[in-house]
Design an enzyme around this catalytic site. Structure first.
Site, PDB file in Angstrom:
ATOM      1  N   GLU A 100       0.855  -1.190   0.000  1.00  0.00           N
ATOM      2  CA  GLU A 100       0.000   0.000   0.000  1.00  0.00           C
ATOM      3  C   GLU A 100       0.895   1.246   0.000  1.00  0.00           C
ATOM      4  OE1 GLU A 100      -2.887   0.455   3.201  1.00  0.00           O
ATOM      5  OE2 GLU A 100      -4.296   1.293   1.766  1.00  0.00           O
ATOM      6  N   VAL A 150      -9.236  -5.106   0.810  1.00  0.00           N
ATOM      7  CA  VAL A 150      -9.479  -6.501   0.432  1.00  0.00           C
ATOM      8  C   VAL A 150      -9.126  -7.447   1.571  1.00  0.00           C
ATOM      9  CG1 VAL A 150      -9.266  -6.202  -2.059  1.00  0.00           C
ATOM     10  CG2 VAL A 150      -7.216  -6.555  -0.686  1.00  0.00           C
TER      11      VAL A 150
END
Ligand code: IMP
Ligand code: MG
Length: 274
Positions: A100, A150
């Site tokens: 990320e 997710v």
């Protein structure tokens, strides 16, 4: 909050992609053995499936990294498990579940490169399309995905869903049928509102589109109620509410905490290498 999971990448698609990745890794290390280092906990399913498809000889090791926040500085990483193998002279392949900001992988790469490995490459299952704080491009990427939260195949939400065999997008819905008695309780206290300030830290600043805000909430609003309000005001935060850390002044507070006029709230994401 009702949690709903929408399948994004099927079990079969994951298996096929891991075949391809393993073939690429085998081809890139024709004469070498590998030291595969997984970042705990999110990589366990990915790593165990991937290494079974790699035919080069390899050793396995793991590191644990999680983020520590003291209420002022955000996201100091702490190591929860150190390497057992010395990577000096080894061809190291770091395995991460999802990239990320890049902070976790960056820290692990930094620590390992100080130990003079013969080579150092990175392999991630998922690469999120976000503005990377640490500009890392992995050598091997399973799937590039959007900026959605997710779960599954090792990835968790508040510790759950790691055991799903597929990868899904987590949707959080406010409860469809709110308890009418609590609605009445809210209405009766709505007449008197209090002002609180909200400070966003780290990635929440980008998600909320601001560093700070002042909002008015009914008297008697708990931190749990505040989270629902925050989801209305800054919908991007919705997916983060389950794992959000909230400090009032200098102290982290539980959801039961009742807000007072002038309270200064700080919202921290629990960045973790887990
Ligand atoms: P980074 O250090 O900001 O790159 O964040 C990487 C870590 O955050 C990963 O190792 C995950 O543990 C966690 N993470 C980031 N995005 C997600 C997600 O969508 N689902 C679950 N965990 C995530
Ligand atoms: Mg992780």
């Amino acid at each position: 909050m009702r949690e709903e999971i929408e399948e994004l990448i099927s079990e079969g698609a994951i298996a096929n992609r891991l075949d391809e990745m393993a073939r690429a890794i085998d081809a890139d290390y024709p004469n070498q053995s590998l030291l595969v280092i997984g970042i705990l906990n999110g990589t366990i399913l990915f790593l165990s499936d991937l290494v079974r498809k790699i035919s080069r000889p390899l050793k396995l090791d793991f590191v644990g990294v999680s983020s520590y926040r003291d209420g002022r500085e955000s996201g100091n990483l702490t190591w929860t498990k150190e390497l057992s193998e010395c990577p000096s002279g080894s061809h190291v392949l770091i395995i991460e579940d999802i990239l990320e900001t890049g902070k976790t992988l960056n820290a692990v790469m930094d620590a390992i490169s100080k130990k003079s490995p013969a080579s150092l490459k990175t392999c991630v299952l998922l690469n999120k399309s976000v503005d990377r704080t640490f500009p890392i491009e992995p050598d091997y990427t399973g799937f590039s995905i959007g900026n959605e939260f997710v779960v599954g195949f090792g990835l968790d939400y508040a510790g759950r869903y790691r055991n799903l065999p597929f990868i899904g997008i987590l949707h959080l819905h406010e409860n469809d049928a709110p308890d009418p008695s609590s609605r009445n309780a809210n209405q009766s206290s709505n007449s008197n509102k209090i002002a609180v300030s909200v400070q966003f830290w780290s990635v929440y600043q980008g998600i909320a589109g601001t560093n700070q805000a002042e909002i008015h909430v009914p008297q008697g609003t708990s931190l749990d109620d505040f989270k629902l309000k925050a989801a209305e005001l800054w919908p991007g935060l919705k997916l983060h509410l389950g794992s959000m850390l909230i400090a009032v002044g200098n102290d982290y507070c539980e959801g039961k905490y009742i807000l007072s006029e002038g309270d200064a709230l700080s919202l921290f994401p629990p960045v973790q290498g887990g």
